[in-house]
Design a protein around this motif. Sequence first.
Motif, PDB file in Angstrom:
ATOM      1  N   ALA A   1       5.327  14.968  -1.960  1.00  0.00           N
ATOM      2  CA  ALA A   1       4.544  14.292  -2.997  1.00  0.00           C
ATOM      3  C   ALA A   1       4.573  12.784  -2.808  1.00  0.00           C
ATOM      4  N   GLY A   2       5.751  12.244  -2.475  1.00  0.00           N
ATOM      5  CA  GLY A   2       5.857  10.804  -2.249  1.00  0.00           C
ATOM      6  C   GLY A   2       5.067  10.350  -1.044  1.00  0.00           C
ATOM      7  N   PHE A   3       5.067  11.154   0.004  1.00  0.00           N
ATOM      8  CA  PHE A   3       4.333  10.806   1.218  1.00  0.00           C
ATOM      9  C   PHE A   3       2.836  10.724   0.931  1.00  0.00           C
ATOM     10  N   ILE A   4       2.318  11.725   0.215  1.00  0.00           N
ATOM     11  CA  ILE A   4       0.891  11.751  -0.102  1.00  0.00           C
ATOM     12  C   ILE A   4       0.533  10.649  -1.092  1.00  0.00           C
ATOM     13  N   ALA A   5       1.361  10.485  -2.135  1.00  0.00           N
ATOM     14  CA  ALA A   5       1.068   9.476  -3.152  1.00  0.00           C
ATOM     15  C   ALA A   5       1.122   8.069  -2.574  1.00  0.00           C
ATOM     16  N   SER A   6       2.062   7.820  -1.659  1.00  0.00           N
ATOM     17  CA  SER A   6       2.142   6.487  -1.053  1.00  0.00           C
ATOM     18  C   SER A   6       0.896   6.191  -0.222  1.00  0.00           C
ATOM     19  N   PHE A   7       0.377   7.200   0.479  1.00  0.00           N
ATOM     20  CA  PHE A   7      -0.847   7.003   1.242  1.00  0.00           C
ATOM     21  C   PHE A   7      -2.023   6.725   0.307  1.00  0.00           C
ATOM     22  N   ALA A   8      -2.075   7.428  -0.835  1.00  0.00           N
ATOM     23  CA  ALA A   8      -3.155   7.189  -1.793  1.00  0.00           C
ATOM     24  C   ALA A   8      -3.070   5.779  -2.363  1.00  0.00           C
ATOM     25  N   ALA A   9      -1.854   5.346  -2.707  1.00  0.00           N
ATOM     26  CA  ALA A   9      -1.677   4.010  -3.276  1.00  0.00           C
ATOM     27  C   ALA A   9      -2.051   2.927  -2.276  1.00  0.00           C
ATOM     28  N   ILE A  10      -1.529   3.062  -1.061  1.00  0.00           N
ATOM     29  CA  ILE A  10      -1.811   2.060  -0.036  1.00  0.00           C
ATOM     30  C   ILE A  10      -3.285   2.094   0.372  1.00  0.00           C
ATOM     31  N   GLY A  11      -3.858   3.304   0.461  1.00  0.00           N
ATOM     32  CA  GLY A  11      -5.260   3.430   0.826  1.00  0.00           C
ATOM     33  C   GLY A  11      -6.189   2.763  -0.175  1.00  0.00           C
ATOM     34  N   ASN A  12      -5.894   2.897  -1.476  1.00  0.00           N
ATOM     35  CA  ASN A  12      -6.718   2.253  -2.493  1.00  0.00           C
ATOM     36  C   ASN A  12      -6.737   0.740  -2.325  1.00  0.00           C
ATOM     37  N   LEU A  13      -5.565   0.165  -2.085  1.00  0.00           N
ATOM     38  CA  LEU A  13      -5.492  -1.288  -1.914  1.00  0.00           C
ATOM     39  C   LEU A  13      -6.204  -1.742  -0.643  1.00  0.00           C
ATOM     40  N   ILE A  14      -6.094  -0.947   0.413  1.00  0.00           N
ATOM     41  CA  ILE A  14      -6.779  -1.296   1.658  1.00  0.00           C
ATOM     42  C   ILE A  14      -8.288  -1.294   1.455  1.00  0.00           C
ATOM     43  N   GLU A  15      -8.804  -0.318   0.697  1.00  0.00           N
ATOM     44  CA  GLU A  15     -10.245  -0.259   0.453  1.00  0.00           C
ATOM     45  C   GLU A  15     -10.726  -1.473  -0.339  1.00  0.00           C
ATOM     46  N   VAL A  16      -9.934  -1.897  -1.326  1.00  0.00           N
ATOM     47  CA  VAL A  16     -10.307  -3.084  -2.100  1.00  0.00           C
ATOM     48  C   VAL A  16     -10.298  -4.319  -1.205  1.00  0.00           C
ATOM     49  N   GLU A  17      -9.266  -4.436  -0.387  1.00  0.00           N
ATOM     50  CA  GLU A  17      -9.160  -5.598   0.509  1.00  0.00           C
ATOM     51  C   GLU A  17     -10.308  -5.627   1.507  1.00  0.00           C
ATOM     52  N   ARG A  18     -10.707  -4.465   2.009  1.00  0.00           N
ATOM     53  CA  ARG A  18     -11.793  -4.398   2.983  1.00  0.00           C
ATOM     54  C   ARG A  18     -13.143  -4.648   2.331  1.00  0.00           C
ATOM     55  N   GLY A  19     -13.328  -4.135   1.115  1.00  0.00           N
ATOM     56  CA  GLY A  19     -14.612  -4.293   0.443  1.00  0.00           C
ATOM     57  C   GLY A  19     -14.858  -5.699  -0.068  1.00  0.00           C
ATOM     58  N   PHE A  20     -13.790  -6.406  -0.437  1.00  0.00           N
ATOM     59  CA  PHE A  20     -13.929  -7.761  -0.981  1.00  0.00           C
ATOM     60  C   PHE A  20     -13.241  -8.782  -0.072  1.00  0.00           C
ATOM     61  N   ARG A  21     -13.379  -8.603   1.219  1.00  0.00           N
ATOM     62  CA  ARG A  21     -12.664  -9.467   2.165  1.00  0.00           C
ATOM     63  C   ARG A  21     -13.074 -10.922   2.028  1.00  0.00           C
ATOM     64  N   ALA A  22     -14.351 -11.173   1.812  1.00  0.00           N
ATOM     65  CA  ALA A  22     -14.815 -12.566   1.705  1.00  0.00           C
ATOM     66  C   ALA A  22     -14.232 -13.248   0.473  1.00  0.00           C
ATOM     67  N   GLN A  23     -14.202 -12.532  -0.655  1.00  0.00           N
ATOM     68  CA  GLN A  23     -13.679 -13.124  -1.884  1.00  0.00           C
ATOM     69  C   GLN A  23     -12.157 -13.297  -1.841  1.00  0.00           C
ATOM     70  N   LEU A  24     -11.465 -12.482  -1.047  1.00  0.00           N
ATOM     71  CA  LEU A  24     -10.006 -12.530  -0.987  1.00  0.00           C
ATOM     72  C   LEU A  24      -9.484 -13.359   0.186  1.00  0.00           C
ATOM     73  N   HIS A  25     -10.372 -14.058   0.874  1.00  0.00           N
ATOM     74  CA  HIS A  25      -9.946 -14.772   2.079  1.00  0.00           C
ATOM     75  C   HIS A  25      -8.865 -15.807   1.779  1.00  0.00           C
ATOM     76  N   ASP A  26      -9.048 -16.623   0.735  1.00  0.00           N
ATOM     77  CA  ASP A  26      -8.082 -17.667   0.400  1.00  0.00           C
ATOM     78  C   ASP A  26      -6.763 -17.096  -0.112  1.00  0.00           C
ATOM     79  N   PHE A  27      -6.801 -15.888  -0.613  1.00  0.00           N
ATOM     80  CA  PHE A  27      -5.596 -15.238  -1.142  1.00  0.00           C
ATOM     81  C   PHE A  27      -4.661 -14.759  -0.029  1.00  0.00           C
ATOM     82  N   LYS A  28      -5.191 -14.555   1.176  1.00  0.00           N
ATOM     83  CA  LYS A  28      -4.442 -14.056   2.328  1.00  0.00           C
ATOM     84  C   LYS A  28      -3.727 -12.736   1.992  1.00  0.00           C
ATOM     85  N   PRO A  29      -4.491 -11.705   1.640  1.00  0.00           N
ATOM     86  CA  PRO A  29      -3.875 -10.464   1.150  1.00  0.00           C
ATOM     87  C   PRO A  29      -3.138  -9.677   2.224  1.00  0.00           C
ATOM     88  N   ILE A  30      -3.527  -9.833   3.491  1.00  0.00           N
ATOM     89  CA  ILE A  30      -2.921  -9.006   4.537  1.00  0.00           C
ATOM     90  C   ILE A  30      -1.430  -9.272   4.649  1.00  0.00           C
TER      91      ILE A  30
END
Length: 448
Positions: A338-367
């Motif tokens: 459960a932890g393995f799957i949930a961690s992938f879901a949590a990390i995947g959600n954040l990656i999608e947000v970072e990828r979709g709003f990369r231009a707006q998050l550039h100054d934030f340096k999210p990576i």
Amino acid sequence: MLRYASPGYIAVCGCFVTFLRVMGKRFRRSEREWPWFLYYIFWVYALLFYAMTSCLISAVVDVCLPSGWLRPETVEGFVMERMRLENDTVSLDVWREEDSLSDYPVLRYVSMSCPLFMVATYAVCIVHTIQHLKKLVWWKRGRADEEHTFETHDRTLRILILPLFYGVMSCQGVVRMWGVTVNNSADSNHFESFPLRKHFLMDSYDACFWLGDLYESYALFTFGLIVLEYLSQRLRRGMMEAQDALKTNQVPRASDSFSEMSDSFRVLLGQTKGLTILGIKLFCATCAGQAIYGVGVNCAAYYHFKESLFGAGCHTQKPGILQTEKVKSMLHYTFYGAGFIASFAAIGNLIEVERGFRAQLHDFKPIHKFLGTKIIVTIAFLQSMALAACPPFCWWSYTRANLLYASLLCIECFFISILHVWAWSAEEAWFSVYTPLLDLSGKESNEE
């Protein structure tokens, strides 16, 4: 002394700190005074200092001094004498096969460096935290921009604690495995034999990392809130600039169109935030369930509560239902999957947000920030799989593999704290960026 820094006590202290944080936030929002010495971050470091000190005392008094600083000949003599006094000499061969470090000098030296790395991590984290504390505006309340700056720094402080908390838990795990290798837990009156003592220390070891995983999931949740809040501020700035341009050009019905667009923006932002945080909440819930189960069973077994359920058992007594190998194995793999799957879901959600709003998050340096926050989860899973599949570690006993796993994580947490100093600098401009969305009358909207 090991029990005084047990996961159960650390969990209780965590509840106390959470209470202080909630009360401080309520007082600040109501513009009432909340004493600075009750600010929860101070208590977090005080309690972690106590846990770290207890761990160091246990390592020296309960392990290193009786064993001659883990000298193989002294360790074996100490173990044999303890087993002879307990009429448990039948366990000597098992100890030599599974728990002795006589043929593992590198593992001994690596594990003995962990207390030094734990202290170094504490020093790095507290210096970094002080840099952020200097930026907090304690005396200004009620102003939206000052509240925003305070909240962003406050959330960041919770992330900065992550490598220290996990490092302390890892060093606690190292000391637990040392207790197995020297057959000493400093609570001899609680355990009548080496198997019982080993059983308790193994459970305590697991509980330490379950608490570490719980805080890791919370830090990831906090990071998600920071990212979404910053994204919200950047999008609001764009909306304000569009509104100003429309007013300047005096486009007919521009204000009505802007009002409809701003309403849609609020709805879209709310839905994006809910979907992004949902996966992280699932990860938090999984880690919380695992930690509650592990710490609860461990503490109940230590205090001999409901032996039929939580009893550790021994040669002449059956273990409790929750201590049987079948139940423990089932729950272990259930939580692990459960932890393995949930961690992938949590990390995947954040990656999608970072990828979709990369231009707006550039100054934030999210990576870089994202890497420093989630890397512990990645390291923990990769190391666990590597030790289970790669020779020669796959042939090591459970005790030796656990000792190496905890030692490496303790050392790695120090380098993660260094990464945080660079990724979460207190001087970054985004901390004070506050751009409220204005309504048609020019007043700040009350959407928050």
